[in-house]
Design an enzyme around this catalytic site. Structure first.
Site, PDB file in Angstrom:
ATOM      1  N   THR A   1       0.817  -1.211   0.000  1.00  0.00           N
ATOM      2  CA  THR A   1       0.000   0.000   0.000  1.00  0.00           C
ATOM      3  C   THR A   1       0.852   1.262   0.000  1.00  0.00           C
ATOM      4  O   THR A   1       0.663   2.165  -0.825  1.00  0.00           O
ATOM      5  CB  THR A   1      -0.922   0.012   1.228  1.00  0.00           C
ATOM      6  OG1 THR A   1      -1.684  -1.189   1.252  1.00  0.00           O
ATOM      7  CG2 THR A   1      -1.861   1.200   1.176  1.00  0.00           C
TER       8      THR A   1
ATOM      9  N   TYR B   1      -2.599 -10.027   5.101  1.00  0.00           N
ATOM     10  CA  TYR B   1      -2.781  -8.616   5.440  1.00  0.00           C
ATOM     11  C   TYR B   1      -4.259  -8.352   5.696  1.00  0.00           C
ATOM     12  O   TYR B   1      -5.079  -8.445   4.779  1.00  0.00           O
ATOM     13  CB  TYR B   1      -2.263  -7.747   4.297  1.00  0.00           C
ATOM     14  CG  TYR B   1      -2.279  -6.256   4.538  1.00  0.00           C
ATOM     15  CD1 TYR B   1      -2.415  -5.714   5.810  1.00  0.00           C
ATOM     16  CD2 TYR B   1      -2.129  -5.379   3.471  1.00  0.00           C
ATOM     17  CE1 TYR B   1      -2.411  -4.345   6.021  1.00  0.00           C
ATOM     18  CE2 TYR B   1      -2.127  -4.001   3.670  1.00  0.00           C
ATOM     19  CZ  TYR B   1      -2.275  -3.491   4.938  1.00  0.00           C
ATOM     20  OH  TYR B   1      -2.275  -2.134   5.136  1.00  0.00           O
TER      21      TYR B   1
ATOM     22  N   ARG C   1      -9.454  -0.614   4.164  1.00  0.00           N
ATOM     23  CA  ARG C   1      -9.166  -0.556   2.731  1.00  0.00           C
ATOM     24  C   ARG C   1      -9.890  -1.644   1.938  1.00  0.00           C
ATOM     25  O   ARG C   1     -10.184  -1.452   0.757  1.00  0.00           O
ATOM     26  CB  ARG C   1      -7.654  -0.660   2.483  1.00  0.00           C
ATOM     27  CG  ARG C   1      -6.895   0.601   2.883  1.00  0.00           C
ATOM     28  CD  ARG C   1      -5.430   0.527   2.490  1.00  0.00           C
ATOM     29  NE  ARG C   1      -4.705   1.730   2.866  1.00  0.00           N
ATOM     30  CZ  ARG C   1      -4.548   2.801   2.098  1.00  0.00           C
ATOM     31  NH1 ARG C   1      -5.083   2.811   0.887  1.00  0.00           N
ATOM     32  NH2 ARG C   1      -3.856   3.848   2.518  1.00  0.00           N
TER      33      ARG C   1
ATOM     34  N   LYS D   1      -0.374  -9.461   9.160  1.00  0.00           N
ATOM     35  CA  LYS D   1      -0.220  -8.034   9.432  1.00  0.00           C
ATOM     36  C   LYS D   1      -1.603  -7.541   9.835  1.00  0.00           C
ATOM     37  O   LYS D   1      -2.507  -7.440   9.011  1.00  0.00           O
ATOM     38  CB  LYS D   1       0.284  -7.287   8.188  1.00  0.00           C
ATOM     39  CG  LYS D   1       0.386  -5.776   8.388  1.00  0.00           C
ATOM     40  CD  LYS D   1       0.753  -5.070   7.079  1.00  0.00           C
ATOM     41  CE  LYS D   1       0.785  -3.554   7.313  1.00  0.00           C
ATOM     42  NZ  LYS D   1       1.068  -2.803   6.059  1.00  0.00           N
TER      43      LYS D   1
END
Length: 298
Positions: A47, A136, A141, A164
């Site tokens: 990102t 992730y 998002r 993460k």
């Protein structure tokens, strides 16, 4: 599989020239800086690296150039996430072929899916590669949250090494750690401002935006947490936390690229739809950077 890194992994920006092309000299200079200042791992093309606006050719070229230049000096994690399962598989296979130490794989965004779909998406990547994977989870998002039970299922897959966690929900993250503590599985903070509590719960470190501008400070703070030097960890964390907030005055990586430019570091322009930081937000950020000390001249 063994732990990919402990401490601070920087989510690196991708520097661009004024014409929008990738600045490979700037990329190499940033890599050298992180190696010299003690960063524990590098995440490329995720990102913060504006991976979403890299063409497929650029994405692969940046990963390949990074792998060649890093040359084993520091663990290298490739951002290979996509909402297209087949593309994520292909890009992760490429990352494996160039010698990346691990890949970061996001749950599907925009088209989204169920918890079973998230599991099958990441399982497809795992089934078709041998490289360690870090999942992730960033609901802000993707529009969907990977629930602890799903992460626990994924942790049973041989190559899924960690997560993460950027859900922002410490109760959820604690549950993830509870459910996976008997597995060979690592939890990393995906939010700089939650690094201390997540490591205190048993996390292995942080994948950090702030480390782009203060790599040694983030490394020192993360390792103080990991090594249970909590008095020192709290002091370091509270000192750097205003910077953590400043890096999100606007959408990442707008502030961090602006901060790096002010510091004379290689950052370059942003790619649309990202636009330069507003003057008001940048003025606030500059005051925080000056107050922290050592980042900007008065």
């Amino acid at each position: 599989m063994s732990t990919i890194f402990t401490g601070s992994c920087v989510a690196m920006i991708t520097p661009f020239h004024e014409d929008g092309t990738v600045d490979y000299d700037g990329l190499k200079a940033n890599i050298d800086r992180h190696v010299a200042e003690g960063t524990d791992a590098l995440l490329i093309c995720a990102t913060t690296g504006e991976g979403a606006t890299l063409s497929d050719e650029e994405h692969r070229d940046v990963l390949k150039a990074s792998a060649e230049y890093i040359d084993g000096r520091i663990p290298f994690i490739a951002g290979t996430g996509s909402n297209d399962t087949r593309y994520s598989v292909s890009l992760t296979q490429f990352a494996e072929s160039i010698g990346a130490d691990a890949a970061l794989v996001i749950n599907p965004y925009y088209n989204k899916t169920t918890q079973e779909g998230i599991y099958q998406h990441i399982k497809a990547v795992a089934d078709n590669t041998n490289i360690p994977l870090i999942v992730y989870n960033v609901p802000s998002r993707t529009g969907s949250n990977i629930l602890p039970a799903t992460i626990a299922r994924l942790a049973k897959l041989p190559t899924v090494q960690g997560v993460k966690e950027a859900s922002g929900d410490l109760s959820q993250i604690a549950e993830v750690i509870e459910l996976t503590r008997d597995d060979d599985f690592d939890v990393y903070s995906g939010n700089d401002d939650q690094t201390l509590p997540i490591i205190a719960l048993g996390g292995k470190g942080v994948i950090s935006v702030t480390a782009n501008i203060a790599p040694k400070a983030v490394h020192d703070m993360a390792m103080a947490c990991v090594e249970d030097r909590m008095d020192e960890a709290r002091k370091l964390f509270l000192a750097i936390n205003p910077l953590n907030r400043a890096m999100f005055y606007e959408n990442n990586p707008i502030p961090v690229k602006a901060a790096m430019k002010l510091m004379g570091l290689d950052s370059g322009v942003l790619r649309l739809p990202l636009v330069p930081m507003t003057e008001a937000a940048q003025s606030r950020m500059v005051e925080v950077m000056k107050a922290y000390g050592g980042l900007l001249d008065d």
